[in-house]
Design a protein around this motif. Structure first.
Motif, PDB file in Angstrom:
ATOM      1  N   ASP A 299       0.835  -1.187   0.000  1.00 21.53           N
ATOM      2  CA  ASP A 299       0.000   0.000   0.000  1.00 21.53           C
ATOM      3  C   ASP A 299       0.874   1.243   0.000  1.00 21.53           C
ATOM      4  OD1 ASP A 299      -2.209   1.644   0.076  1.00 21.53           O
ATOM      5  OD2 ASP A 299      -2.457   1.490   2.251  1.00 21.53           O
ATOM      6  N   PHE A 300       1.146   1.772  -1.199  1.00 20.77           N
ATOM      7  CA  PHE A 300       1.901   3.010  -1.316  1.00 20.77           C
ATOM      8  C   PHE A 300       1.359   3.780  -2.519  1.00 20.77           C
ATOM      9  CE2 PHE A 300       4.361  -0.513  -3.094  1.00 20.77           C
ATOM     10  CZ  PHE A 300       4.584  -0.102  -4.402  1.00 20.77           C
ATOM     11  N   PRO A 301       1.583   5.095  -2.558  1.00 22.32           N
ATOM     12  CA  PRO A 301       1.023   5.923  -3.634  1.00 22.32           C
ATOM     13  C   PRO A 301       1.540   5.514  -5.015  1.00 22.32           C
ATOM     14  CG  PRO A 301       1.917   7.282  -1.867  1.00 22.32           C
ATOM     15  CD  PRO A 301       2.339   5.879  -1.597  1.00 22.32           C
ATOM     16  N   ASP A 302       0.770   5.853  -6.044  1.00 21.37           N
ATOM     17  CA  ASP A 302       1.161   5.476  -7.405  1.00 21.37           C
ATOM     18  C   ASP A 302       2.368   6.249  -7.918  1.00 21.37           C
ATOM     19  OD1 ASP A 302      -0.076   7.898  -7.732  1.00 21.37           O
ATOM     20  OD2 ASP A 302      -1.487   7.222  -9.273  1.00 21.37           O
ATOM     21  N   TRP A 303       2.780   7.293  -7.219  1.00 20.82           N
ATOM     22  CA  TRP A 303       3.969   8.041  -7.625  1.00 20.82           C
ATOM     23  C   TRP A 303       5.239   7.448  -6.995  1.00 20.82           C
ATOM     24  CZ3 TRP A 303       5.996  10.350  -3.250  1.00 20.82           C
ATOM     25  CH2 TRP A 303       5.103  10.597  -2.197  1.00 20.82           C
ATOM     26  N   CYS A 304       5.076   6.298  -6.358  1.00 20.26           N
ATOM     27  CA  CYS A 304       6.204   5.599  -5.737  1.00 20.26           C
ATOM     28  C   CYS A 304       6.295   4.181  -6.290  1.00 20.26           C
ATOM     29  CB  CYS A 304       6.011   5.531  -4.226  1.00 20.26           C
ATOM     30  SG  CYS A 304       5.943   7.145  -3.436  1.00 20.26           S
ATOM     31  N   GLU A 305       7.440   3.539  -6.054  1.00 26.83           N
ATOM     32  CA  GLU A 305       7.625   2.153  -6.474  1.00 26.83           C
ATOM     33  C   GLU A 305       8.552   1.446  -5.488  1.00 26.83           C
ATOM     34  OE1 GLU A 305       9.211   2.427 -10.411  1.00 26.83           O
ATOM     35  OE2 GLU A 305      11.096   3.299  -9.767  1.00 26.83           O
ATOM     36  N   ALA A 306       8.434   0.131  -5.448  1.00 26.70           N
ATOM     37  CA  ALA A 306       9.266  -0.677  -4.561  1.00 26.70           C
ATOM     38  C   ALA A 306      10.546  -1.079  -5.288  1.00 26.70           C
ATOM     39  CB  ALA A 306       8.499  -1.914  -4.119  1.00 26.70           C
ATOM     40  N   HIS A 307      11.674  -0.878  -4.619  1.00 25.03           N
ATOM     41  CA  HIS A 307      12.971  -1.292  -5.154  1.00 25.03           C
ATOM     42  C   HIS A 307      13.547  -2.384  -4.268  1.00 25.03           C
ATOM     43  CE1 HIS A 307      14.445   2.012  -8.086  1.00 25.03           C
ATOM     44  NE2 HIS A 307      13.153   1.803  -8.220  1.00 25.03           N
ATOM     45  N   TYR A 308      14.030  -3.451  -4.889  1.00 25.90           N
ATOM     46  CA  TYR A 308      14.574  -4.603  -4.171  1.00 25.90           C
ATOM     47  C   TYR A 308      16.092  -4.611  -4.314  1.00 25.90           C
ATOM     48  CZ  TYR A 308      15.333  -9.457  -2.847  1.00 25.90           C
ATOM     49  OH  TYR A 308      15.768 -10.592  -2.245  1.00 25.90           O
ATOM     50  N   ASP A 309      16.799  -4.653  -3.189  1.00 28.17           N
ATOM     51  CA  ASP A 309      18.264  -4.683  -3.180  1.00 28.17           C
ATOM     52  C   ASP A 309      18.715  -6.102  -2.837  1.00 28.17           C
ATOM     53  OD1 ASP A 309      20.999  -4.477  -2.708  1.00 28.17           O
ATOM     54  OD2 ASP A 309      20.825  -2.613  -1.563  1.00 28.17           O
ATOM     55  N   THR A 310      19.255  -6.801  -3.831  1.00 29.09           N
ATOM     56  CA  THR A 310      19.681  -8.186  -3.620  1.00 29.09           C
ATOM     57  C   THR A 310      20.910  -8.295  -2.719  1.00 29.09           C
ATOM     58  OG1 THR A 310      20.978  -8.132  -5.665  1.00 29.09           O
ATOM     59  CG2 THR A 310      18.732  -8.987  -5.815  1.00 29.09           C
TER      60      THR A 310
ATOM     61  N   VAL B 187      10.694   1.683  -0.560  1.00 32.35           N
ATOM     62  CA  VAL B 187       9.735   2.364  -1.422  1.00 32.35           C
ATOM     63  C   VAL B 187      10.303   3.743  -1.722  1.00 32.35           C
ATOM     64  CG1 VAL B 187       7.353   3.157  -1.658  1.00 32.35           C
ATOM     65  CG2 VAL B 187       7.839   1.061  -0.393  1.00 32.35           C
ATOM     66  N   VAL B 188      10.497   4.020  -3.016  1.00 32.54           N
ATOM     67  CA  VAL B 188      11.129   5.258  -3.466  1.00 32.54           C
ATOM     68  C   VAL B 188      10.227   5.973  -4.466  1.00 32.54           C
ATOM     69  CG1 VAL B 188      13.471   4.391  -3.092  1.00 32.54           C
ATOM     70  CG2 VAL B 188      12.372   4.064  -5.311  1.00 32.54           C
ATOM     71  N   GLN B 189      10.562   7.225  -4.740  1.00 37.18           N
ATOM     72  CA  GLN B 189       9.805   8.011  -5.704  1.00 37.18           C
ATOM     73  C   GLN B 189      10.154   7.570  -7.121  1.00 37.18           C
ATOM     74  OE1 GLN B 189      10.265  12.229  -5.023  1.00 37.18           O
ATOM     75  NE2 GLN B 189      10.086  11.980  -2.809  1.00 37.18           N
ATOM     76  N   LYS B 190       9.134   7.409  -7.973  1.00 36.98           N
ATOM     77  CA  LYS B 190       9.369   7.031  -9.367  1.00 36.98           C
ATOM     78  C   LYS B 190      10.172   8.104 -10.090  1.00 36.98           C
ATOM     79  CE  LYS B 190       5.262   4.202 -10.179  1.00 36.98           C
ATOM     80  NZ  LYS B 190       3.983   4.117 -10.914  1.00 36.98           N
ATOM     81  N   ALA B 191       9.862   9.369  -9.846  1.00 37.36           N
ATOM     82  CA  ALA B 191      10.535  10.473 -10.530  1.00 37.36           C
ATOM     83  C   ALA B 191      12.003  10.592 -10.140  1.00 37.36           C
ATOM     84  CB  ALA B 191       9.809  11.785 -10.236  1.00 37.36           C
ATOM     85  N   ASN B 192      12.324  10.187  -8.907  1.00 32.46           N
ATOM     86  CA  ASN B 192      13.705  10.256  -8.440  1.00 32.46           C
ATOM     87  C   ASN B 192      13.946   9.096  -7.468  1.00 32.46           C
ATOM     88  OD1 ASN B 192      16.240  10.838  -7.488  1.00 32.46           O
ATOM     89  ND2 ASN B 192      15.814  12.977  -7.018  1.00 32.46           N
ATOM     90  N   PRO B 193      14.361   7.932  -7.987  1.00 34.01           N
ATOM     91  CA  PRO B 193      14.538   6.742  -7.140  1.00 34.01           C
ATOM     92  C   PRO B 193      15.573   6.882  -6.025  1.00 34.01           C
ATOM     93  CG  PRO B 193      14.470   6.144  -9.453  1.00 34.01           C
ATOM     94  CD  PRO B 193      14.550   7.639  -9.394  1.00 34.01           C
ATOM     95  N   SER B 194      16.354   7.969  -6.042  1.00 29.53           N
ATOM     96  CA  SER B 194      17.310   8.163  -4.948  1.00 29.53           C
ATOM     97  C   SER B 194      16.627   8.743  -3.712  1.00 29.53           C
ATOM     98  CB  SER B 194      18.457   9.072  -5.388  1.00 29.53           C
ATOM     99  OG  SER B 194      17.964  10.387  -5.658  1.00 29.53           O
ATOM    100  N   LEU B 195      15.347   9.149  -3.865  1.00 30.57           N
ATOM    101  CA  LEU B 195      14.610   9.718  -2.742  1.00 30.57           C
ATOM    102  C   LEU B 195      13.555   8.745  -2.227  1.00 30.57           C
ATOM    103  CD1 LEU B 195      14.000  13.353  -4.067  1.00 30.57           C
ATOM    104  CD2 LEU B 195      15.707  12.594  -2.398  1.00 30.57           C
ATOM    105  N   PRO B 196      13.423   8.653  -0.906  1.00 29.88           N
ATOM    106  CA  PRO B 196      12.392   7.755  -0.346  1.00 29.88           C
ATOM    107  C   PRO B 196      11.001   8.314  -0.615  1.00 29.88           C
ATOM    108  CG  PRO B 196      13.407   9.036   1.396  1.00 29.88           C
ATOM    109  CD  PRO B 196      14.176   9.336   0.126  1.00 29.88           C
ATOM    110  N   CYS B 197      10.029   7.473  -0.568  1.00 27.74           N
ATOM    111  CA  CYS B 197       8.636   7.852  -0.757  1.00 27.74           C
ATOM    112  C   CYS B 197       8.103   8.370   0.574  1.00 27.74           C
ATOM    113  CB  CYS B 197       7.836   6.646  -1.229  1.00 27.74           C
ATOM    114  SG  CYS B 197       6.146   7.052  -1.650  1.00 27.74           S
ATOM    115  N   VAL B 198       7.934   9.673   0.679  1.00 23.68           N
ATOM    116  CA  VAL B 198       7.432  10.284   1.903  1.00 23.68           C
ATOM    117  C   VAL B 198       6.332  11.281   1.559  1.00 23.68           C
ATOM    118  CG1 VAL B 198       9.568  10.019   3.225  1.00 23.68           C
ATOM    119  CG2 VAL B 198       9.225  12.063   1.855  1.00 23.68           C
ATOM    120  N   LYS B 199       5.497  11.546   2.523  1.00 27.65           N
ATOM    121  CA  LYS B 199       4.424  12.519   2.329  1.00 27.65           C
ATOM    122  C   LYS B 199       5.053  13.902   2.158  1.00 27.65           C
ATOM    123  CE  LYS B 199       0.259  14.303   4.452  1.00 27.65           C
ATOM    124  NZ  LYS B 199      -0.630  14.243   5.594  1.00 27.65           N
ATOM    125  N   SER B 200       4.543  14.666   1.211  1.00 30.17           N
ATOM    126  CA  SER B 200       5.053  16.013   0.995  1.00 30.17           C
ATOM    127  C   SER B 200       3.895  16.933   0.659  1.00 30.17           C
ATOM    128  CB  SER B 200       6.086  16.019  -0.129  1.00 30.17           C
ATOM    129  OG  SER B 200       5.451  15.750  -1.361  1.00 30.17           O
TER     130      SER B 200
END
Length: 113
Positions: A69-80, A87-100
């Motif tokens: 359950d996370f917003p559609d402007w975010c995506e899950a990244h898996y680190d093997t 969960v990071v921002q789609k527009a900038n995967p270096s940033l975590p998905c946080v409320k703004s």
């Protein structure tokens, strides 16, 4: 068999998670050339925590909790390397998905994290 089933169910449960678990009947308790005894565990290269249940097989459970359950402007990244999902921002995967201010989080039926 009752005790074996109870032992199997207890070993394959990860506290506080809903990880998927798998059981391989009669699988050898061996990983990367090392032998394991009843009750011993190892972490596989694909991030499964496996436990030797000799002589009945091997039980393995995922070690990561998959976000659902996370917003559609975010995506899950898996680190093997670390076996972690973030969960990071789609527009900038270096940033975590946080409320703004520019993004709303949650819906009427979904509480804020």
């Amino acid at each position: 068999w009752g005790r074996v089933c109870l032992l199997l169910s207890l070993i394959l449960q990860l506290p506080g998670s809903q990880a998927k678990c798998y059981f391989q009947a009669k699988a050898p308790c061996e990983y990367e050339g090392k032998q394991f005894s009843l009750g011993e565990s190892w972490l596989s290269t694909n991030c499964l925590l496996c436990t030797c249940l000799h002589p009945i097989g091997v039980g393995c459970c995922e070690t990561t909790q998959h976000p659902i359950d996370f917003p559609d402007w975010c995506e899950a990244h898996y680190d093997t390397q670390t076996c972690q999902i973030s969960v990071v921002q789609k527009a900038n995967p270096s940033l975590p998905c946080v409320k703004s201010m520019e993004h709303e989080w949650g819906s009427s039926g979904t509480p804020e994290p």
